[in-house]
Design an enzyme around this catalytic site. Structure first.
Site, mmCIF file in Angstrom:
data_model
loop_
_atom_site.group_PDB
_atom_site.id
_atom_site.type_symbol
_atom_site.label_atom_id
_atom_site.label_comp_id
_atom_site.label_asym_id
_atom_site.label_seq_id
_atom_site.Cartn_x
_atom_site.Cartn_y
_atom_site.Cartn_z
ATOM 1 N N GLU A 1 1.063 3.893 1.953
ATOM 2 C CA GLU A 1 1.703 4.153 3.359
ATOM 3 C C GLU A 1 3.208 3.490 3.478
ATOM 4 O O GLU A 1 4.151 3.598 3.964
ATOM 5 C CB GLU A 1 0.823 4.216 4.540
ATOM 6 C CG GLU A 1 -0.460 4.851 4.525
ATOM 7 C CD GLU A 1 -1.243 4.141 3.692
ATOM 8 O OE1 GLU A 1 -1.193 3.392 2.810
ATOM 9 O OE2 GLU A 1 -2.549 4.258 4.106
ATOM 10 N N ARG B 1 -5.088 3.631 -26.318
ATOM 11 C CA ARG B 1 -3.713 4.068 -27.098
ATOM 12 C C ARG B 1 -3.282 5.414 -26.854
ATOM 13 O O ARG B 1 -3.642 6.308 -27.900
ATOM 14 C CB ARG B 1 -3.982 3.773 -28.478
ATOM 15 C CG ARG B 1 -4.387 2.112 -28.826
ATOM 16 C CD ARG B 1 -4.581 1.980 -30.249
ATOM 17 N NE ARG B 1 -5.207 2.580 -30.808
ATOM 18 C CZ ARG B 1 -6.749 2.198 -30.941
ATOM 19 N NH1 ARG B 1 -7.061 1.157 -30.483
ATOM 20 N NH2 ARG B 1 -7.553 3.236 -31.642
ATOM 21 N N HIS C 1 0.681 -1.042 0.136
ATOM 22 C CA HIS C 1 0.027 0.066 0.000
ATOM 23 C C HIS C 1 0.934 1.113 0.027
ATOM 24 O O HIS C 1 2.006 1.285 0.057
ATOM 25 C CB HIS C 1 -0.647 -0.007 1.334
ATOM 26 C CG HIS C 1 -2.025 -1.063 0.985
ATOM 27 N ND1 HIS C 1 -2.827 -1.357 2.145
ATOM 28 C CD2 HIS C 1 -2.315 -1.913 0.187
ATOM 29 C CE1 HIS C 1 -3.800 -2.075 1.805
ATOM 30 N NE2 HIS C 1 -3.361 -2.599 0.719
ATOM 31 N N GLU D 1 -19.123 3.209 -24.055
ATOM 32 C CA GLU D 1 -19.204 3.839 -25.256
ATOM 33 C C GLU D 1 -20.232 3.654 -26.391
ATOM 34 O O GLU D 1 -19.868 4.032 -27.587
ATOM 35 C CB GLU D 1 -17.572 3.388 -25.800
ATOM 36 C CG GLU D 1 -16.469 3.760 -25.083
ATOM 37 C CD GLU D 1 -14.987 4.092 -25.605
ATOM 38 O OE1 GLU D 1 -15.119 4.362 -27.024
ATOM 39 O OE2 GLU D 1 -14.110 3.984 -24.945
ATOM 40 N N ASP E 1 -18.558 -0.634 -36.614
ATOM 41 C CA ASP E 1 -17.234 0.258 -36.733
ATOM 42 C C ASP E 1 -16.165 -1.100 -36.573
ATOM 43 O O ASP E 1 -14.839 -0.446 -36.790
ATOM 44 C CB ASP E 1 -17.248 1.072 -35.461
ATOM 45 C CG ASP E 1 -18.180 2.302 -35.442
ATOM 46 O OD1 ASP E 1 -18.896 2.237 -36.541
ATOM 47 O OD2 ASP E 1 -18.357 2.795 -34.534
ATOM 48 N N TRP F 1 -17.589 9.388 -38.412
ATOM 49 C CA TRP F 1 -16.457 9.798 -37.400
ATOM 50 C C TRP F 1 -16.940 11.222 -37.065
ATOM 51 O O TRP F 1 -16.792 11.868 -38.276
ATOM 52 C CB TRP F 1 -15.081 9.543 -37.693
ATOM 53 C CG TRP F 1 -14.022 9.368 -36.806
ATOM 54 C CD1 TRP F 1 -13.291 10.501 -36.609
ATOM 55 C CD2 TRP F 1 -14.062 8.399 -35.659
ATOM 56 N NE1 TRP F 1 -12.631 10.150 -35.482
ATOM 57 C CE2 TRP F 1 -12.986 9.064 -34.732
ATOM 58 C CE3 TRP F 1 -14.444 7.186 -35.353
ATOM 59 C CZ2 TRP F 1 -12.293 8.225 -33.976
ATOM 60 C CZ3 TRP F 1 -14.133 6.526 -34.265
ATOM 61 C CH2 TRP F 1 -13.224 6.896 -33.769
HETATM 62 C C1 AOF Z 1 -4.187 1.812 2.477
HETATM 63 N N1 AOF Z 1 -3.521 1.951 1.686
HETATM 64 O O1 AOF Z 1 -2.556 2.230 -0.493
HETATM 65 C C2 AOF Z 1 -4.695 1.093 -0.151
HETATM 66 C C3 AOF Z 1 -5.783 0.738 0.949
HETATM 67 O O2 AOF Z 1 -5.830 -6.993 0.630
HETATM 68 P P1 AOF Z 1 -5.062 -5.588 1.214
HETATM 69 O O3 AOF Z 1 -4.052 -5.879 2.090
HETATM 70 O O4 AOF Z 1 -4.326 -5.002 -0.337
HETATM 71 O O5 AOF Z 1 -6.077 -4.575 1.500
HETATM 72 C C4 AOF Z 1 -7.009 -4.018 0.702
HETATM 73 C C5 AOF Z 1 -7.800 -2.914 1.361
HETATM 74 O O6 AOF Z 1 -7.094 -2.111 1.829
HETATM 75 C C6 AOF Z 1 -8.694 -2.210 0.418
HETATM 76 O O7 AOF Z 1 -10.050 -2.990 0.273
HETATM 77 C C7 AOF Z 1 -8.842 -0.886 0.959
HETATM 78 O O8 AOF Z 1 -9.915 -0.993 2.044
HETATM 79 C C8 AOF Z 1 -7.452 -0.654 1.599
HETATM 80 N N2 AOF Z 1 -6.672 -0.014 0.553
HETATM 81 N N3 AOF Z 1 -5.487 1.011 2.160
HETATM 82 O O9 AOF Z 1 -4.048 1.791 3.742
HETATM 83 C C9 AOF Z 1 -3.468 1.841 0.416
HETATM 84 N N4 AOF Z 1 -4.790 0.820 -1.339
HETATM 85 ZN ZN ZN Z 2 -2.961 -0.091 4.127
#
Ligand code: AOF
Ligand code: ZN
Length: 354
Positions: free
Chosen positions: A46, A199, A44, A286, A192, A162
């Site tokens: 953090e 892209r 994540h 779309e 189409d 288009w």
């Molecule tokens: C955060 N920081 O950058 C994100 C979060 O299965 P895991 O461990 O990847 O946890 C997924 C959950 O974490 C997701 O459902 C959401 O609630 C949270 N995402 N949390 O602290 C992050 N991407």
């Molecule tokens: Zn997290």
């Protein structure tokens, strides 16, 4: 928080079904580390910002509330990592509906100072698709169409297939490059034969959205470009569509979803639920007109992108023939983007709001 938001923006489209989050570690008024959410299953934001940095006594800015342990979690909880690193203060943009304030509470209980709300309105816009997905387990739907000033999507008889110019086309490819899916009806494939790939800048993006074709009766030829190998494809069809057709698509690697039918074709509500279950957080529809009318009439659209070309066709295929929409749709918080020679008008439908 600005650095954290920019990091989150760069991660958009690469993290589903996880939210795209950014974090910045600040010491003595200077950003010393920045992190963003890695693709699903990876670290994540953090955790990325804290890795290999001395964070003792520092302030961590994060666009979304740090996570806490839950069943089935793939990565170590960020709140614990923040506490262990000795961070003194955490500034959170918005709370995570999946965490529900528990992350902020856990940090405070461990003596970390927590503030919530910095940059909240901008972050809410950026994370709108994730917030929608969390609230309903359905993808956030953007309905995109291009029309002439007289509301036509084209006039094949007059040789107009288009409508928009290069700037509008590039804008569409930018959006395709962050959404999880692109949805079209069989009429669009037949008319189409589009590739429906992202892209941006004229080159295929490294991550392609999944293409979703709604074809209740099995009308699309198996050699259509949308069934090619450039990206994954899902076809939503009825149980009654020809078996041989389904088999030939299966041989091309296409995933077949058999869904219920309703008055307008495949039950799109059911399709969106199925896509949500597959982790599709955001989707651009779309066209064509049948799909747009069914989505709007069903209250299934969150955001509309109307590209308007400075042309009057005086004939052709209307976007919304009289009677296809049960009630008027008015955009909320409309924004006008000039994309010369065209104009993009986008706004929210108000079906759902964060
Ligand atoms: C955060 N920081 O950058 C994100 C979060 O299965 P895991 O461990 O990847 O946890 C997924 C959950 O974490 C997701 O459902 C959401 O609630 C949270 N995402 N949390 O602290 C992050 N991407
Ligand atoms: Zn997290």
């Amino acid at each position: 928080m600005r650095a954290a938001i920019e990091a989150a923006r760069r991660a958009r489209g690469r993290t589903s079904p996880n939210p795209w989050v950014g974090a910045a570690l600040v010491r003595d008024g200077a950003v010393v580390a920045v992190g963003a959410t890695a693709p699903y299953g990876g670290p994540h934001a953090e955790a990325a910002a804290l890795a290999n940095t001395d964070a003792r006594g520092a302030t961590l800015y994060t666009t979304l509330e740090p996570c806490v342990p839950f069943e089935g979690k793939r990565t170590p909880p960020c709140s614990e990592a923040i506490i262990a690193a000795g961070v003194a203060r955490v500034v959170v943009g918005i709370l995570d509906p999946h965490v529900g304030g528990q992350g902020a509470a856990r940090l405070r209980a461990a003596g970390v100072e927590v503030e919530v709300g910095d940059g909240a309105s901008e972050i809410t816009v950026l994370l709108r698709p994730y917030l929608r997905f969390r609230a309903s387990r359905r993808p956030y739907v953007i309905a995109k169409f291009a029309v002439s000033l007289d509301g036509m999507v084209g006039a094949p008889q007059a040789g107009v297939r288009w409508l928009t110019g290069a700037a509008a086309v590039e804008r569409v490819h930018q959006d395709r490059s962050w959404v999880d899916a692109i949805l079209v009806g069989s009429g669009t494939v037949l008319a189409d034969d589009p590739a429906l790939t992202a892209r941006p800048g004229g080159t295929a993006a490294d991550r392609q959205p999944v293409r979703v074709v709604v074809d209740s009766r099995g009308r699309c030829p198996a050699d259509a470009r949308v069934f090619g190998a450039d990206a994954r494809t899902i076809v939503a069809t009825a149980a009654a569509s020809p078996r041989a057709w389904k088999e030939s698509l299966g041989q091309r690697g296409v995933t077949i979803l058999e869904l219920e039918e309703d008055a307008t074709g495949i039950n799109l509500d059911q399709l969106l639920a199925a896509l949500g279950q597959r982790g599709v957080v955001s989707l651009i529809a779309e066209g064509g007109p049948t799909v747009h009318a069914a989505l709007l009439a069903g209250g299934l659209v969150d955001e509309v992108h109307a590209y308007i070309a400075p042309k009057v066709l005086g004939q052709g295929i209307p976007l919304f023939p009289a009677g296809t929409l049960p009630s008027p749709v008015e955009f909320r918080d409309p924004v006008v983007e000039p994309l010369a020679p065209d104009v993009l008008v986008r706004g929210y439908t108000g079906t759902w709001s964060p």
